[in-house]
Design a protein around this motif. Sequence first.
Motif: not given
Length: 124
Positions: A18, A20-23, A26, A102, A107-108, A111, A115
């Motif tokens: 979670q 790692l999936a949420d910029p 971060q 990030i 990095w995209h 993410v 997700a």
Amino acid sequence: MNHITYPEMRQELIEYLQGLADPQYQRRVWVDQLLEDGVQHDEFDYAVHFLFDDTALASDPHSTIGWILKDASEADTVTAVVASIEAVFAKHGTKLSDAEYIELPEWHSVVATAATAVACIAAQ
């Protein structure tokens, strides 16, 4: 498979995924150190150590089925997350700050794969 030997490790995996999936998380927690309820400290390095050092999730996620993961689809999503992190490390090394990681274009992928993994693993 419905039985998991280590449900607490599964929950820990979900929490790392979670993050790692949420910029926004971060930036807020890893970089700005604006901690949320129940979080004393968090950073990218914690997720890396959990995946690569503390478990076999990075080296052989299929071997964790029944222990942490429920099935091959979960293992495959973790494999994708690991591959995206490894691609970042291969290109940029392992010494950047969280703020630098990030901001990388690669990095995209981290993410996005995280997700997908959250959607697969947390939904079960």
